[in-house]
Design an enzyme around this catalytic site. Structure first.
Site, PDB file in Angstrom:
ATOM      1  N   LEU A  36       0.808  -1.207   0.000  1.00 22.82           N
ATOM      2  CA  LEU A  36       0.000   0.000   0.000  1.00 22.82           C
ATOM      3  C   LEU A  36       0.850   1.269   0.000  1.00 22.82           C
ATOM      4  O   LEU A  36       1.907   1.343   0.619  1.00 22.82           O
ATOM      5  CB  LEU A  36      -0.920   0.008   1.223  1.00 22.82           C
ATOM      6  CG  LEU A  36      -1.883  -1.180   1.355  1.00 22.82           C
ATOM      7  CD1 LEU A  36      -2.803  -0.982   2.551  1.00 22.82           C
ATOM      8  CD2 LEU A  36      -2.687  -1.398   0.083  1.00 22.82           C
ATOM      9  N   HIS A  40      -3.527   4.159  -2.393  1.00 17.95           N
ATOM     10  CA  HIS A  40      -4.485   3.249  -1.764  1.00 17.95           C
ATOM     11  C   HIS A  40      -5.141   3.896  -0.545  1.00 17.95           C
ATOM     12  O   HIS A  40      -6.357   3.750  -0.319  1.00 17.95           O
ATOM     13  CB  HIS A  40      -3.768   1.969  -1.291  1.00 17.95           C
ATOM     14  CG  HIS A  40      -3.148   1.169  -2.379  1.00 17.95           C
ATOM     15  ND1 HIS A  40      -1.793   1.096  -2.541  1.00 17.95           N
ATOM     16  CD2 HIS A  40      -3.689   0.397  -3.350  1.00 17.95           C
ATOM     17  CE1 HIS A  40      -1.508   0.301  -3.562  1.00 17.95           C
ATOM     18  NE2 HIS A  40      -2.641  -0.133  -4.079  1.00 17.95           N
ATOM     19  N   ASP A 154      -6.008   3.465 -12.666  1.00 18.23           N
ATOM     20  CA  ASP A 154      -6.305   2.276 -13.472  1.00 18.23           C
ATOM     21  C   ASP A 154      -7.623   2.510 -14.208  1.00 18.23           C
ATOM     22  O   ASP A 154      -8.636   1.844 -13.956  1.00 18.23           O
ATOM     23  CB  ASP A 154      -6.384   1.042 -12.581  1.00 18.23           C
ATOM     24  CG  ASP A 154      -5.054   0.744 -11.911  1.00 18.23           C
ATOM     25  OD1 ASP A 154      -4.078   0.479 -12.632  1.00 18.23           O
ATOM     26  OD2 ASP A 154      -4.979   0.808 -10.669  1.00 18.23           O
TER      27      ASP A 154
END
Length: 286
Positions: A36, A40, A154
């Protein structure tokens, strides 16, 4: 914060609090592969603001790797990850083994991403999005959230997950959280740890190309002209091997045509040394 490793233990921790008045949801999930970083943690903070209960999953999913070496070298840092999550008010960390998620080995039934899984990242990583959607579907079923938070970095993954949720009628809202960047503009990624100092400097060409192409769009350039600006930035950095720089439709991930009007995702993927990086930003053609 409770840390559980099996589906049965996960079910035992789910208190499913009553929905509060107003806009808050009962449960949010943040799905990660661990290692992480602040990107995140931004997802977790957004989930904590939106829901009464937050579940974070940590699972390195073998189905979305097309290279066994890449899977092996992916960092696994569960203890460090949990230390970062606890101060953020996470209720449950679900960190299953591969055997727990895929009992009996590779699953017989999987989710197909369809056309979205065959372009851009899908073209460069065959089967990647089938693997992503298969594990996301399993984790949605296991965690039963109202909200699922994903990173805009993403972008194609967000599009694929939203399409699956729509087509398969999952009762969940997918929330995209803006990309978190380091001070120098590099998008945060678990893979950045593999970059040498010189490679990291070269990698800054990705975000620079996005900024310059976006500025061209905002100044009135069309698709081809804006791409030419971005590609020139990438070409000026010899340490960057480009896979693609394209404008995508934010719903279908298709390449947008010349003369396109509306919102578009400008996405880039490149290899810097042995590390493959992706980045994107959302822009609008007026």
């Amino acid at each position: 914060m409770r840390i559980v490793h099996t589906a049965s233990d996960l079910r035992g921790t789910a208190t499913r609090p009553s929905r509060r008045e107003g806009d808050r949801a009962s449960r949010a999930v943040v799905m990660t592969m661990g290692a992480l970083h602040e990107g995140h943690l931004a997802l977790v903070r957004a989930a904590r603001e939106a829901a009464d209960e937050v579940v974070v999953t940590i699972f390195v999913n073998p189905l979305q790797f097309d290279d066994a070496d890449d899977l092996d070298r992916y960092p696994r840092t569960l203890d460090e990850d949990c230390a970062l999550l606890e101060p953020l008010g996470v209720d449950v960390v679900f960190a299953p083994s591969v055997e727990e998620v895929y009992a009996g080995g590779e699953p017989v039934v999987t989710v197909s991403a369809g056309a979205i899984g065959e372009v851009f990242e899908g073209a460069h990583r065959p089967g990647h999005f089938d693997g992503v959607l298969t594990v996301v579907a399993k984790l949605l079923n296991l965690t039963q959230p109202d909200l699922a938070f994903f990173g805009q970095k993403d972008a194609q993954q967000v599009i694929a997950v939203r399409t699956m949720v729509r087509d398969l009628n999952f009762p969940v809202q997918v929330v995209a959280v803006p990309t978190v960047r380091d001070k120098d503009g590099l998008a945060l990624s678990s893979r950045n740890v593999f970059l040498s100092p010189a490679e990291r400097e070269s990698a800054l060409a990705l975000s620079a190309a996005l900024r310059e192409a976006d500025a061209a769009v905002r100044s009135g350039d069309g698709v081809s002209a804006a791409l030419a600006v971005g590609r020139a930035v990438l070409a000026s950095e010899p340490g960057v091997e480009v896979d693609y720089l394209e404008f995508q439709d934010p719903v279908t991930a298709d390449v947008v045509p010349e003369g396109y009007r509306g919102e578009a995702v400008l996405a880039v993927a490149a290899r810097v040394g042995e590390t493959r990086l992706i980045d994107n930003l959302v822009t609008r053609f007026a």
